[in-house]
Enzyme design. Structure first.
Site, short mmCIF file in Angstrom:
data_model
loop_
_atom_site.label_atom_id
_atom_site.label_comp_id
_atom_site.label_asym_id
_atom_site.label_seq_id
_atom_site.Cartn_x
_atom_site.Cartn_y
_atom_site.Cartn_z
N GLY A 6 0.82 -1.21 0.00
CA GLY A 6 0.00 0.00 0.00
C GLY A 6 0.86 1.25 0.00
O GLY A 6 2.09 1.18 0.11
N ASP A 7 0.20 2.39 -0.18
CA ASP A 7 0.87 3.70 -0.19
C ASP A 7 1.91 3.84 -1.30
O ASP A 7 2.88 4.56 -1.15
CB ASP A 7 1.56 3.99 1.17
CG ASP A 7 0.60 3.82 2.32
OD1 ASP A 7 -0.54 4.28 2.19
OD2 ASP A 7 1.00 3.22 3.34
N LYS A 36 -0.64 5.23 -5.75
CA LYS A 36 -1.67 4.92 -6.76
C LYS A 36 -2.51 6.14 -7.10
O LYS A 36 -2.92 6.33 -8.23
CB LYS A 36 -2.60 3.81 -6.23
CG LYS A 36 -1.92 2.47 -6.05
CD LYS A 36 -2.88 1.44 -5.49
CE LYS A 36 -3.27 1.70 -4.06
NZ LYS A 36 -2.18 1.64 -3.08
N GLY A 59 -5.99 6.25 1.56
CA GLY A 59 -5.91 7.71 1.50
C GLY A 59 -5.02 8.11 0.35
O GLY A 59 -3.96 7.53 0.15
N HIS A 60 -5.49 9.03 -0.45
CA HIS A 60 -4.69 9.52 -1.57
C HIS A 60 -4.45 11.01 -1.37
O HIS A 60 -5.37 11.73 -1.02
CB HIS A 60 -5.45 9.39 -2.88
CG HIS A 60 -5.72 7.99 -3.30
ND1 HIS A 60 -4.88 6.95 -3.00
CD2 HIS A 60 -6.71 7.46 -4.02
CE1 HIS A 60 -5.37 5.85 -3.53
NE2 HIS A 60 -6.49 6.13 -4.14
N THR A 114 -6.01 0.36 10.78
CA THR A 114 -6.21 1.81 10.74
C THR A 114 -7.29 2.23 11.73
O THR A 114 -7.53 3.43 11.90
CB THR A 114 -6.62 2.26 9.32
OG1 THR A 114 -7.81 1.55 8.95
CG2 THR A 114 -5.52 1.98 8.31
N GLN A 144 -4.89 -0.06 -1.00
CA GLN A 144 -3.87 -0.89 -0.33
C GLN A 144 -2.95 -1.57 -1.36
O GLN A 144 -2.80 -1.03 -2.44
CB GLN A 144 -4.53 -1.94 0.60
CG GLN A 144 -5.17 -1.34 1.84
CD GLN A 144 -6.60 -0.89 1.62
OE1 GLN A 144 -7.38 -1.61 1.04
NE2 GLN A 144 -6.95 0.27 2.09
N GLY A 149 -1.70 9.17 9.82
CA GLY A 149 -0.55 9.99 10.19
C GLY A 149 0.61 9.19 10.76
O GLY A 149 1.62 9.74 11.15
N LYS A 168 8.21 7.82 -6.88
CA LYS A 168 9.16 8.36 -5.90
C LYS A 168 10.62 8.03 -6.17
O LYS A 168 11.41 7.84 -5.22
CB LYS A 168 8.75 7.90 -4.49
CG LYS A 168 7.41 8.51 -4.04
CD LYS A 168 7.13 8.24 -2.61
CE LYS A 168 6.64 9.45 -1.87
NZ LYS A 168 6.33 9.23 -0.47
P1 IMP Z 1 -7.23 -2.35 8.18
O1 IMP Z 1 -7.33 -2.31 6.68
O2 IMP Z 1 -7.55 -1.03 8.83
O3 IMP Z 1 -7.99 -3.48 8.77
O4 IMP Z 1 -5.68 -2.62 8.55
C1 IMP Z 1 -5.05 -3.84 8.26
C2 IMP Z 1 -3.60 -3.62 7.82
O5 IMP Z 1 -3.58 -2.99 6.56
C3 IMP Z 1 -2.81 -2.72 8.76
O6 IMP Z 1 -1.45 -3.15 8.78
C4 IMP Z 1 -2.88 -1.36 8.10
O7 IMP Z 1 -1.80 -0.52 8.44
C5 IMP Z 1 -2.82 -1.78 6.64
N1 IMP Z 1 -3.46 -0.80 5.73
C6 IMP Z 1 -4.76 -0.59 5.54
N2 IMP Z 1 -4.96 0.36 4.62
C7 IMP Z 1 -3.75 0.76 4.22
C8 IMP Z 1 -3.30 1.71 3.25
O8 IMP Z 1 -4.07 2.38 2.55
N3 IMP Z 1 -1.97 1.83 3.13
C9 IMP Z 1 -1.08 1.09 3.85
N4 IMP Z 1 -1.45 0.19 4.75
C10 IMP Z 1 -2.78 0.03 4.94
#
Ligand code: IMP
Length: 425
Positions: A12-13, A16, A40-41, A128, A223, A301, A330
């Site tokens: 993720g991150d 995208k 989050g974008h 999150t 993600q 954050g 990046k």
């Molecule tokens: P959840 O999606 O909130 O249930 O989190 C599960 C795992 O996915 C955790 O390790 C979060 O940090 C990770 N995660 C969820 N959404 C993102 C994202 O958009 N970017 C990076 N990690 C994410």
């Protein structure tokens, strides 16, 4: 015209949002197929910065239809605020569409997410905290509340009442936290109905019609591959499938509709939350990536864990999603390193060298990276738009990725801004 899928090739991150934003310019429809406001974008357009969590960034282009598909989970309060916030900044929201089959994140899902993480203590996932997992749990358990339920106050209230009967036992008896009143929850959810209902429609039909009419359709994942509930580093994953196959189930279209799969990867690697991360660099190099890459989550954050590019994981992402092109983001962050390490294999606890991601998580947890060191470059490359203007070592870095993955790099990101990109397609 067949559809294009954009997915994250790491944890993720990957950036995208920026890639979607670039392609949205040329798209008639942009559709999200999984995840929720755990994503989050950040989109930088000239002077303006937009932080989006649910609505596809295509909304910034007038006339682009933006779909939140059935495979997503929607926090109605968050979506309501996002719509109002964009509208207040002059963005036309009339092209937004929401699937009636998308599940809604209820206030009790958020409370359960927090309580479950607290209970897990040092075994927590590092979610999150947005209620994503509990919402998908209810979907699978057939106890979910869907967007279409917003049209029927009586049914919505009844469903919440039934769901909360069990949830309250869980909240009070298992987690030792406050119960919730179903009437209060229903009333709160209904405050969003008037705002959201006009956007709710049959989005599968809309997308298939658009494809039949030869319109250009972009399917946007959230993600990344290694957070996939089936193919990721389980249990340190999200509760949906961020891989390309989910675009079909998460939107209601067939696999034959998809031609291009664009995998987005950073030039290095980051991860938020717990779980294995073989190339994590807990040293000066990692610190430099955090600072130069401003590696702090858009949603929570939280500081992201940083490390070197993992080519084993990248090749895995290519395999799982049938990636046809890569977007490398990046690259500018890597300026100033004498040498760059790239992970070309893993070494298991027993000393075996693996060139494929191990299928067993216990093995994966014990893996350490086998690195190749390649030359770095000292020049700043922010804003470079022509591959020929990159230092030799940076060009070689891009070529090395294409050679190792056997997938062409179509885009290279050289900065935050919309135009800070090299288009190689
Ligand atoms: P959840 O999606 O909130 O249930 O989190 C599960 C795992 O996915 C955790 O390790 C979060 O940090 C990770 N995660 C969820 N959404 C993102 C994202 O958009 N970017 C990076 N990690 C994410």
């Amino acid at each position: 015209m067949p559809a294009t899928v954009i997915i994250g090739a790491q944890w993720g991150d990957e950036g995208k949002g920026k890639v979607v934003d670039l392609l949205a310019d040329r798209s008639d429809v942009v559709a999200r197929f999984q995840g929720g406001n755990n994503a989050g974008h950040t989109i930088v357009t000239g002077e303006e910065t937009f932080k989006l969590h649910l609505i596809p960034s295509g909304i910034l282009y007038p006339g682009t239809t933006c779909v939140i598909g059935n495979g997503t989970v929607i926090d109605p309060g968050v979506l309501h605020d996002e719509i109002d916030g964009l509208e207040a900044r002059g963005i036309d929201m009339s092209t937004l569409r929401i699937s009636g089959n998308a599940h809604l994140i209820m206030p009790y899902h958020v409370r359960l997410d927090g309580a479950s993480e607290m209970r897990l203590g040092r075994f927590s996932i590092g979610t999150t905290g947005r209620g994503i997992g509990p919402c998908y749990q209810d979907k699978a358990a057939r106890k979910g509340i869907r967007a279409q339920d917003l049209f029927d106050e009586k049914i919505l209230t009844k469903k919440i009442e039934i769901a909360l009967e069990m949830k309250n036992v869980l909240l009070t008896e298992v987690y030792g936290v406050e119960p919730m009143d179903s009437q209060v929850v229903a009333e709160e959810v209904l405050t969003h109905a008037e705002r959201l209902c006009p956007f709710i429609t049959d989005t599968s039909l809309l997308i298939n019609d658009a494809l039949d009419a030869r319109k250009s359709v972009l399917l946007e994942g959230a993600q990344g591959t290694l957070l996939d509930i089936d193919h990721g580093t389980y249990p340190f994953v999200t509760s949906s499938n961020p891989t390309a196959g989910a675009a079909c189930t998460g939107l209601g279209l067939g696999p034959t509709r998809i031609e291009r799969v664009l995998g987005v990867t950073k030039a290095y690697t980051t991860r938020v939350g717990e779980g294995p991360f073989p190339t994590e660099a807990n040293d000066e190099a990692g610190k430099r990536m955090t600072e130069r890459g401003n590696e702090f989550g858009t949603t929570t954050g939280r500081q992201r864990r940083c490390g070197w590019l993992d080519l084993v994981a990248l090749r895995y992402a290519v395999r799982i999603s049938g990636i046809t092109e890569l977007a490398l983001t990046k690259l500018d962050v890597l300026s100033g390193f004498d040498t760059l390490s790239v992970c070309v294999a893993y070494r298991t606890r027993e000393g075996e060298v693996l060139t494929e991601l191990p299928a067993n998580q216990t093995v994966y947890h014990g893996c350490t990276p086998v690195y190749d060191d390649v030359p770095g470059w000292s020049e700043e490359i922010v804003g470079v738009q022509d591959i020929e203007q990159l230092p030799r070592a940076a060009r070689d870095y891009v070529s090395m990725i294409t050679e190792t993955t056997a997938v062409p790099v179509a885009l290279v990101g050289t900065g935050q801004g919309r135009r800070e990109v090299i288009d190689l397609a």
